[in-house]
Structures are given as structure tokens and as C-alpha cells.
Design a protein around this motif. Sequence first.
Motif, PDB file in Angstrom:
ATOM      1  N   UNK A 205      41.943  42.344  44.982  1.00 27.48           N
ATOM      2  CA  UNK A 205      42.203  40.916  44.455  1.00 27.48           C
ATOM      3  C   UNK A 205      40.915  40.639  43.398  1.00 27.48           C
ATOM      4  N   UNK A 206      41.200  39.615  42.620  1.00 27.86           N
ATOM      5  CA  UNK A 206      40.136  39.084  41.878  1.00 27.86           C
ATOM      6  C   UNK A 206      40.493  37.691  41.423  1.00 27.86           C
ATOM      7  N   UNK A 207      39.241  37.075  40.968  1.00 26.72           N
ATOM      8  CA  UNK A 207      39.392  35.423  40.724  1.00 26.72           C
ATOM      9  C   UNK A 207      38.425  35.334  39.444  1.00 26.72           C
ATOM     10  N   UNK A 224      32.902  34.219  30.397  1.00 26.51           N
ATOM     11  CA  UNK A 224      33.811  34.032  31.683  1.00 26.51           C
ATOM     12  C   UNK A 224      33.422  35.140  32.727  1.00 26.51           C
ATOM     13  N   UNK A 225      33.419  34.602  33.808  1.00 25.12           N
ATOM     14  CA  UNK A 225      33.072  35.627  34.935  1.00 25.12           C
ATOM     15  C   UNK A 225      33.755  35.376  36.147  1.00 25.12           C
ATOM     16  N   UNK A 226      33.558  36.378  37.167  1.00 23.40           N
ATOM     17  CA  UNK A 226      34.146  36.028  38.416  1.00 23.40           C
ATOM     18  C   UNK A 226      33.754  37.402  39.258  1.00 23.40           C
ATOM     19  N   UNK A 227      34.753  37.368  40.267  1.00 17.97           N
ATOM     20  CA  UNK A 227      34.222  38.637  41.278  1.00 17.97           C
ATOM     21  C   UNK A 227      35.906  39.176  41.542  1.00 17.97           C
ATOM     22  N   UNK A 279      43.333  36.892  35.466  1.00 17.65           N
ATOM     23  CA  UNK A 279      42.602  37.996  35.668  1.00 17.65           C
ATOM     24  C   UNK A 279      43.421  38.932  36.414  1.00 17.65           C
ATOM     25  N   UNK A 280      43.267  40.323  36.527  1.00 22.83           N
ATOM     26  CA  UNK A 280      43.466  41.330  37.250  1.00 22.83           C
ATOM     27  C   UNK A 280      42.369  42.443  37.204  1.00 22.83           C
ATOM     28  N   UNK A 281      42.469  43.113  38.429  1.00 26.39           N
ATOM     29  CA  UNK A 281      41.470  44.230  38.863  1.00 26.39           C
ATOM     30  C   UNK A 281      42.222  45.469  39.008  1.00 26.39           C
TER      31      UNK A 281
END
Length: 312
Positions: A205-207, A224-227, A279-281
Motif C-alpha cells: 500500500x501507499x499514500x 509531494x511526499x508520503x509513505x 500514487x502506487x508502490x
Amino acid sequence: PPAARRAAPVPAGAQSPVPGVVDVVTGNGAFYRIDTALVVPQVDPATWRLRVHGMVEREVTLALDELLAEDLVEAHVTLACVSNPVGGDLVGTALWLGLPVRALLERAGPLPGADMVLSTSADGFTASTPLPVLLDDRDALLAVGMNGDPLPAAHGFPVRMVVPGLFGYVSATKWLTDLEVTRFADREAYWTARGWSAEGPVKTASRIEVPRRGAVVAAGDVGVGGTAWAQHRGITGVEVQVDDGPWEAATLADEISVDTWRQWSWTWAAEPGRHVLRVRAADPDGVQTGRRADVVPDGATGWHEVDVEVRG
């Protein structure tokens, strides 16, 4: 007590450089809490006992002072709730201190044919964990410490389970009192009986955390950022898409371990108007699926997206 094996320091580059991205190690007060307890159980550490029984060569009972005298280990582990929606915040990373579950199970000696451990909480909650996961080399712990402090009552004091790679509902039993070595065919856990899947491996998962949904930003370069997370497999890449344009590779922050989430950053040359960011991981097995699925029965899937207004 001190750890017999200390965790490696968190890499200096593990935190995303984009302001507003969550802390890469979640504080105890900010760590999500999901359980079935209406009132947090208050367990007396002096009388607490953990019983290991069932399909074993010998039963084992452990008091808290005996557990604390064992060779305890530290590990950074990300936990995630199966009810976390796409882009949700029911996930967190902490430094845990505990006894490897396999050390206690090996002492009991699981019998041939056993494939599951049914863990039970002081409040009667049960979880079904695949036995092989608890016997392999991952840091599945009987945790007594969290981020350098004794385990808080709300997070399972005096002892809880922490298992990398599995959703909490099949692995993260708090206020732990009992481990029964058994079989999936013979025993059913609390949420399994209510229609959720029995084994619960975490899904990749990613966000997007910055910018937030509905944000208004100025045209030009926008951080732009996330986890992203794929516990016990590790994140190998993250990509961002604007509207229906090409997928662009984000910059990955340093990895703490394959058992923790990984942060990322990307610079967007934002043009005026309304836009949608996605977003995709990717993990070693491939790219995160974009297929939308609800949390029931084994966790949500889909690409997280946010709508943003850019003003020139």
C-alpha cells in the motif's frame, strides 16, 4: 531491561524531506489503536502468566519476570490494521523490545500437523497466526517495550504480539495470556468467525500525505511526499501520476528494514487548475494493484489519490 540485540539506528535519510510527512517512527501517543476492548484491560504484572499448550511436546508457562530475564531483542516493525482504507492512517512504526516468539515455541516443541497458533488476550480476544510465520527468522516478538518505554496499557501491557508482514487482526494480540498451538481446521479466531480471512498477509500500500486532499497550492515546484509499506517484503519503488499523465518515479527515503514502511518524495511542476495526484508502490513481487477492493475480507486495495487546486 536492556536488549541482548539492539536494533540498528534509524538511517539519517529515512525521513521524507517533504514537510508534513508523518514521522518515520511513530510516537506512542500517536500510534493507532484498534481492538475490541471497550475499556483498556488492567493486567497485574505480578500475577500475569503466559501459557503455551495444545499440539506441543510439552506445555510451557512463563511469568513476566522470567520473560524479562530472557535475551530480548529490539526491532523496528510497522503494524497495519486490516480495516485501514486506501490512504488511511491505521498504520504505524515503532521500536519494539521483546522475546522472539519462536524461542518460546521451540521450547514447547510444536507437533507435526500443527499449522496455526491461536493467541488469546486477557479480554478474550483471539487471533489465528500461521505457525510457520512464528518460526521463521522474522522478528515476531512477545513485546514488552515500545519506543524505549514499557509497553503502554493501551497497546497491550504487559505483553503483546508483534508480527511483521501480517495484519494486526491475525497477529497483534494485546494483553496476551495464552498461545495454543493448533490447526486452522480445528480452531477459529474472533474475526475469522465474523467473515474475515484466516491468515491476513499485509498488502502492498501507499499514500500521499502532502499535499492533502483539497489543498490549494501555488503554481511552480510543489513538494509531494508520503509513505508506502509492504512489511517483510520491502518497498522497491514508488511512482506518482498527475491526472492521466505518465507515471513518474519518486525518490525513496532510506529503508529502516523490510519490516518497516518506507517514505518517498517527488517534486511536481504544478500548473494552474484542478488536478488529481495518484500514487502506487512496488515490492519485489511487482506493482501495487490499482483494483479497488473494500477492507473486507482481507484488506483494501487501490491507488490513493488526492485532488489539488493550483493557483497561478
